[in-house]
Design a protein around this motif. Structure first.
Motif, PDB file in Angstrom:
ATOM      1  N   ASN A   1       5.698   7.171  -9.994  1.00  0.00           N
ATOM      2  CA  ASN A   1       4.997   6.939  -8.722  1.00  0.00           C
ATOM      3  C   ASN A   1       5.924   6.503  -7.596  1.00  0.00           C
ATOM      4  O   ASN A   1       5.523   6.533  -6.433  1.00  0.00           O
ATOM      5  CB  ASN A   1       3.891   5.899  -8.914  1.00  0.00           C
ATOM      6  CG  ASN A   1       2.710   6.463  -9.686  1.00  0.00           C
ATOM      7  OD1 ASN A   1       2.549   7.678  -9.769  1.00  0.00           O
ATOM      8  ND2 ASN A   1       1.904   5.594 -10.263  1.00  0.00           N
ATOM      9  N   TRP A   2       7.135   6.073  -7.934  1.00  0.00           N
ATOM     10  CA  TRP A   2       8.081   5.706  -6.878  1.00  0.00           C
ATOM     11  C   TRP A   2       8.432   6.906  -5.994  1.00  0.00           C
ATOM     12  O   TRP A   2       8.750   6.750  -4.815  1.00  0.00           O
ATOM     13  CB  TRP A   2       9.353   5.131  -7.488  1.00  0.00           C
ATOM     14  CG  TRP A   2       9.243   3.710  -7.920  1.00  0.00           C
ATOM     15  CD1 TRP A   2       8.719   3.236  -9.089  1.00  0.00           C
ATOM     16  CD2 TRP A   2       9.673   2.553  -7.186  1.00  0.00           C
ATOM     17  NE1 TRP A   2       8.793   1.860  -9.138  1.00  0.00           N
ATOM     18  CE2 TRP A   2       9.381   1.412  -7.982  1.00  0.00           C
ATOM     19  CE3 TRP A   2      10.268   2.364  -5.960  1.00  0.00           C
ATOM     20  CZ2 TRP A   2       9.671   0.119  -7.583  1.00  0.00           C
ATOM     21  CZ3 TRP A   2      10.565   1.069  -5.545  1.00  0.00           C
ATOM     22  CH2 TRP A   2      10.266  -0.028  -6.348  1.00  0.00           C
TER      23      TRP A   2
ATOM     24  N   ASN B   1      13.472   4.390   1.215  1.00  0.00           N
ATOM     25  CA  ASN B   1      14.381   3.248   1.056  1.00  0.00           C
ATOM     26  C   ASN B   1      13.743   2.085   0.295  1.00  0.00           C
ATOM     27  O   ASN B   1      14.352   1.019   0.185  1.00  0.00           O
ATOM     28  CB  ASN B   1      14.836   2.748   2.439  1.00  0.00           C
ATOM     29  CG  ASN B   1      15.687   3.780   3.158  1.00  0.00           C
ATOM     30  OD1 ASN B   1      16.448   4.517   2.535  1.00  0.00           O
ATOM     31  ND2 ASN B   1      15.551   3.837   4.471  1.00  0.00           N
ATOM     32  N   THR B   2      12.538   2.291  -0.227  1.00  0.00           N
ATOM     33  CA  THR B   2      11.816   1.194  -0.875  1.00  0.00           C
ATOM     34  C   THR B   2      12.568   0.657  -2.085  1.00  0.00           C
ATOM     35  O   THR B   2      12.657  -0.565  -2.294  1.00  0.00           O
ATOM     36  CB  THR B   2      10.414   1.668  -1.291  1.00  0.00           C
ATOM     37  OG1 THR B   2       9.715   2.153  -0.134  1.00  0.00           O
ATOM     38  CG2 THR B   2       9.625   0.532  -1.917  1.00  0.00           C
TER      39      THR B   2
ATOM     40  N   ALA C   1      16.843   4.733 -12.805  1.00  0.00           N
ATOM     41  CA  ALA C   1      16.046   5.957 -12.724  1.00  0.00           C
ATOM     42  C   ALA C   1      15.302   6.043 -11.405  1.00  0.00           C
ATOM     43  O   ALA C   1      15.106   7.130 -10.856  1.00  0.00           O
ATOM     44  CB  ALA C   1      15.057   6.001 -13.894  1.00  0.00           C
ATOM     45  N   ILE C   2      14.880   4.910 -10.867  1.00  0.00           N
ATOM     46  CA  ILE C   2      14.178   4.903  -9.588  1.00  0.00           C
ATOM     47  C   ILE C   2      15.125   5.255  -8.451  1.00  0.00           C
ATOM     48  O   ILE C   2      14.822   6.074  -7.590  1.00  0.00           O
ATOM     49  CB  ILE C   2      13.531   3.524  -9.354  1.00  0.00           C
ATOM     50  CG1 ILE C   2      12.486   3.250 -10.431  1.00  0.00           C
ATOM     51  CG2 ILE C   2      12.917   3.433  -7.972  1.00  0.00           C
ATOM     52  CD1 ILE C   2      11.993   1.828 -10.478  1.00  0.00           C
ATOM     53  N   LEU C   3      16.300   4.656  -8.443  1.00  0.00           N
ATOM     54  CA  LEU C   3      17.275   4.957  -7.397  1.00  0.00           C
ATOM     55  C   LEU C   3      17.712   6.410  -7.463  1.00  0.00           C
ATOM     56  O   LEU C   3      17.897   7.071  -6.457  1.00  0.00           O
ATOM     57  CB  LEU C   3      18.492   4.042  -7.555  1.00  0.00           C
ATOM     58  CG  LEU C   3      18.272   2.567  -7.222  1.00  0.00           C
ATOM     59  CD1 LEU C   3      19.461   1.739  -7.688  1.00  0.00           C
ATOM     60  CD2 LEU C   3      18.035   2.364  -5.740  1.00  0.00           C
TER      61      LEU C   3
END
Length: 691
Positions: free
Chosen positions: A199-200, A207-208, A298-300
C-alpha cells in the motif's frame, strides 16, 4: 423529583453507551494488531474500479467506502483500470483523542454532584497532535497507540501516521525518554508491517517513506540515555538500542536480528564503531543509538526505484546510527536476504536531502556468499545504511555461455578420450607403469564425465522440487564424482612421485590398483556419505536456491572445498618436483641445450596442469572480494574445457597412443584389403560358381 429521576436515567443510559464504546476501543492489548479471521493484518478495503470506458492515459476516481474518507484514483493502462493513488483514511486528529475527550466529559459526573451541574457540551477541539498528547498522555504517548494500531493500513492511514510521527519528532522532541521511544516505535511498527508494504506504492506523496526514516532518526537523536546500555525498542519491524561511549571505550558493537515476517528466520546486522574513531570523542561521556528496519528497504525501493530499468533492490537490513560529533566512519556487517551467488552487493547510504541511495557514502570491504562488510562515512545527511543487490546479468550471461559451450565440448572430448583408450588399450598397457597410468586417465575421464552430466542435471532441476529427496541425490552424486576426479588426480600425482623417487623397487600391479581404487572412489564415498549423514538431519545439506552443498548454515561445502584445495596444493608441489627433476644441467652446456631443457619443462608443466587439476587453483581468486571479471572468465574457461584438455594432453599428445592409433588404422586397412583380395581370388570365384 420526577425531573431529577429522568435526568439520572438519561445519565445512566449515556454512561452505558459511552463505556461500551470505550471498551470496544481498548480491548486491543499493546502489540496486538487488528486481524482478519485468517490472522493477517488488514490493509484496506477492496474498491470497485471505474465503470466508464477505459481510454489509454485517461484517469478516474472513486470515493472510499465508509467509514473511510478520501478517494481512489485509477489510470487506464493496457485497456484496464489500474489503481494509481489512494487517500482513504479513517484517522484524524479528532479520532486519536476521541475516547479521552469522552472520558474527561464523563469524569464530571458523580453521585455527590447535583445533576444540574453536569455539562454535556462538546469539549474544546484538539487543534494539533502535540496539543492532544500534552493534554492526555505527555509521559509516554500511550493515548494514541490503541487507535493507531486498530486502524487499517490503507495508503491514506499510512500517510496520516507518517505525518503524525513527523509532527511528534518536530513538536514533542524536547524531552524524549525511553517510554516515549517505545510508544513511537510501536506506531511506526504498525505501518512497517509486511502486509502493509504494497500500500505504500499508492500514497500520492512519494517522499513519505523518506519522511518516515528521517522522522525516526530525528526523534531518536533527541533521546537521552541514563544507563550504559539500553534496549530502546524491540518490535517486529523496528528495533533500537543505545550505548554510552567515550574516548576510552573499546570498540563498540550493535548486533541486530530482525525478520521480514513472524515466520522467517532473522536477518543479521552489526554496527561497529572502530577504536580509532572513539579516540576522537571528548573526555565527557557521549552516546550512540542504532535502529534496525527489516522491511523499510522494500518500501524505499518500491517508491524510489520502480522506474529504473535495472532496479537494485535492498538486500539487507536498513541500519540507522545517531552518533556524536567527531565520529565520521562506521563499520557495518549485513547479512544478505537473497544469498544466491549472483546477488552481488553494493554498500550505500541514504541521503536524506537527495532522498536516494548514495553509493559514494560507503565502500565494500568484504563480500562472501551471505554477508557483506561496509565502511561508511557518517554525516548529518547520511545516517542510514544498507546494501543494494547489483544486477550482474551481463557478466552472468558471459559466464553462462562459456560454461555451456565448454561443457558440451568437454563431454564430447571425454567420450572421445574413452573411445581412443578402448581402441589402443592392448597396445599401450605393455608395462605395469603404463597400465596404471592409463587406468588413472580412464578413471579421471569417467569421473569428470559423470560430474559434468550431474552438473547439467542440477542446472535444469526444477526449483520447486529442491526440497525433495531427488535434490539430495543430485547433490550427493555431484559431490561424489567431483571428489573422485580430484582423488584420482591425486593418485596420479603420487604415481609420478613414486616413479621419480623409487627407481629400483617396484610395487606389484594388483597392490597399486587396490590403492588406486581405494583412494579414487573409497575416500570420496566416505567424505560424501559422512556429509549427508551429518547435515541432512539438520536440514543443512543443500543450498536453498540450488541442489549443491550448503554454506550458510552448516558449512557443508567445506567437505568439497578443503579436499579439493589440499589436493591442488599437493599436485602443484609434484609439478614443481617434476620441473626440477627435468632440468639436468651439464658442464659446458650450450644455449640450444638450455633452450631444449626449458621447452621440456614447459611441455611437462602444460601436460600435468590439466591432468592434475591445477586449473582449479584459479577458483581461490574468484572467492576474493573485488576480483576482476577476467579471473572469473579464466576460471570458467579452464575448468569448463578441462575434458578437452585431458583429451589433448593426456591422449593425443602421447606419442605411444598416436603410434598405436596408426598401427590400429593400418591393421584395419590391411584387413579390409585382404578381405577384398580374398573375395576376388579364383578359388573363391570357383566356389561361388559351384554353389
Amino acid at each position: 423529583m420526577k425531573s431529577q429521576a429522568t435526568m439520572i436515567c438519561c445519565l445512566m443510559l449515556f454512561l452505558a453507551i459511552e463505556c461500551s464504546h470505550y471498551r470496544s476501543k481498548i480491548h486491543i492489548k499493546d502489540g496486538d494488531k487488528l486481524q482478519h479471521p485468517e490472522g493477517k493484518l488488514k490493509t484496506g478495503r477492496i474498491q470497485e474500479k471505474c465503470r466508464g470506458p477505459c481510454i489509454p492515459a485517461s484517469n478516474c476516481s472513486q470515493p472510499c467506502a465508509q467509514p473511510f474518507h478520501g478517494e481512489i484514483r485509477f489510470t487506464c493502462h493496457q485497456n484496464k483500470w489500474q489503481k494509481s493513488t489512494e487517500t482513504c483514511t479513517s484517522l484524524s486528529v479528532e479520532t486519536l483523542f476521541k475516547d479521552f475527550n469522552s472520558a474527561s466529559r464523563l469524569s464530571l459526573a458523580a453521585s455527590s454532584i447535583p445533576v444540574h451541574v453536569l455539562d454535556f457540551r462538546v469539549p474544546e477541539p484538539v487543534e494539533s497532535v502535540a496539543q492532544g498528547i500534552r493534554r492526555n498522555c505527555p509521559i509516554d504517548y500511550a493515548c494514541i497507540l490503541d487507535v493507531v494500531k486498530s486502524s487499517e493500513a490503507t495508503s491514506g492511514n499510512i500517510a496520516f501516521i507518517v505525518q503524525l510521527l513527523r509532527n511528534i519528532s518536530t513538536d514533542l522532541s524536547d524531552n524524549v525518554t525511553q517510554e516515549k521511544m517505545k510508544s513511537y516505535s510501536e506506531v511506526a511498527n504498525h505501518i512497517l508491517d509486511t502486509a502493509a508494504i504494497s500500500n505504500w506504492a499508492f500514497i500520492p506523496d512519494k517522499n513519505t517513506s523518506s519522511d518516515l526514516l528521517q522522522s525516526v532518526n530525528l526523534f531518536a537523536r533527541q533521546l537521552r540515555l541514563h544507563n550504559e546500555s539500553e534496549n530502546l525498542a524491540d518490535e517486529l519491524f523496528i528495533q533500537a538500542k543505545g550505548l554510552r561511549i567515550n574516548h576510552n571505550t573499546s570498540e563498540e558493537k550493535f548486533n541486530f536480528s530482525a525478520s521480514m515476517n513472524s515466520t522467517t528466520e532473522g536477518i543479521l546486522g552489526m554496527i561497529e564503531i572502530p577504536r580509532q574513531e572513539l579516540w576522537n570523542l571528548p573526555p565527557n561521556a557521549s552516546q550512540a543509538i542504532s535502529i534496525a528496519f527489516p522491511t523499510l528497504g522494500a518500501i524505499l525501493k518500491e517508491v524510489h526505484l520502480q522506474n529504473v530499468s535495472l532496479p537494485r533492490p535492498v538486500n539487507g537490513l536498513v541500519l540507522s546510527v545517531i552518533l556524536p560529533e567527531g565520529l565520521k566512519q562506521v563499520l557495518f556487517t549485513f547479512e544478505k536476504i537473497n544469498k544466491s551467488r549472483s546477488a552481488r552487493a553494493q554498500c550505500v547510504g541514504w541521503h536524506s536531502r537527495k532522498r536516494r541511495w548514495d553509493e559514494d557514502a560507503c565502500e565494500t570491504t568484504l563480500e562472501i556468499m551471505n554477508k557483506v562488510k561496509c565502511l561508511c562515512n557518517y554525516t548529518n545527511m547520511v545516517m542510514s545504511f544498507s546494501i543494494l543487490m547489483s544486477p550482474k546479468s551481463i557478466d552472468n550471461k558471459v559466464l553462462d555461455y562459456i560454461t555451456c559451450i565448454g561443457l558440451s565440448i568437454s563431454i564430447f572430448s571425454l567420450i572421445l578420450c574413452l573411445i581412443v583408450e578402448a581402441a589402443v588399450w592392448s597396445r599401450v598397457v605393455v608395462t605395469e607403469i603404463s597400465y596404471i597410468r592409463h587406468v588413472c586417465i580412464v578413471n579421471i575421464a569417467v569421473s569428470l564425465l559423470m560430474a559434468n552430466v550431474w552438473f547439467i542435471i542440477n542446472s535444469n532441476f526444477h526449483k520447486k522440487a529442491q526440497n525433495s529427496n531427488w535434490c539430495v541425490a543430485l547433490t550427493f552424486f555431484s559431490h561424489f564424482f567431483y571428489l573422485s576426479l580430484f582423488f584420482w588426480m591425486f593418485f596420479q600425482a603420487l604415481l609420478i612421485i613414486y616413479g621419480i623417487l623409487v627407481v629400483f623397487r617396484r610395487m606389484m600391479k594388483s597392490r597399486m590398483m587396490a590403492i588406486g581404487f581405494a583412494v579414487g572412489y573409497g575416500c570420496p564415498l566416505v567424505i560424501a556419505g559422512t556429509t549427508v549423514a551429518v547435515t541432512v538431519p539438520e536440514k543443512g545439506y543443500m543450498r536453498p536456491d540450488a541442489c549443491w552443498l550448503n554454506w550458510d548454515n552448516t558449512k557443508a561445502l567445506l567437505a568439497f572445498a578443503v579436499p579439493a584445495l589440499v589436493i591442488v596444493a599437493v599436485n602443484l608441489v609434484v609439478v614443481l618436483v617434476v620441473a626440477v627433476n627435468t632440468q639436468r644441467p651439464s658442464i659446458g652446456s650450450s644455449k640450444s641445450q638450455d633452450l631444449a631443457i626449458i621447452m621440456r619443462i614447459s611441455k611437462n608443466v602444460a601436460i600435468l596442469t590439466p591432468l592434475l587439476g591445477l586449473t582449479w587453483g584459479f577458483g581461490v581468486a574468484t572467492l576474493l572480494e573485488g576480483t576482476s571479471l577476467v579471473f572469473h572468465i579464466i576460471f570458467a574457461l579452464l575448468n569448463a574445457f578441462q575434458g578437452f584438455f585431458i583429451l589433448l594432453f593426456g591422449t593425443i599428445m602421447d606419442h605411444k597412443i598416436r603410434d598405436a592409433l596408426k598401427m590400429r588404422m593400418s591393421s584395419l586397412k590391411g584387413r579390409s584389403r585382404a578381405g577384398e583380395n580374398a573375395s576376388l581370388s579364383p578359388t573363391n570365384g570357383s566356389k561361388l560358381m559351384n554353389r
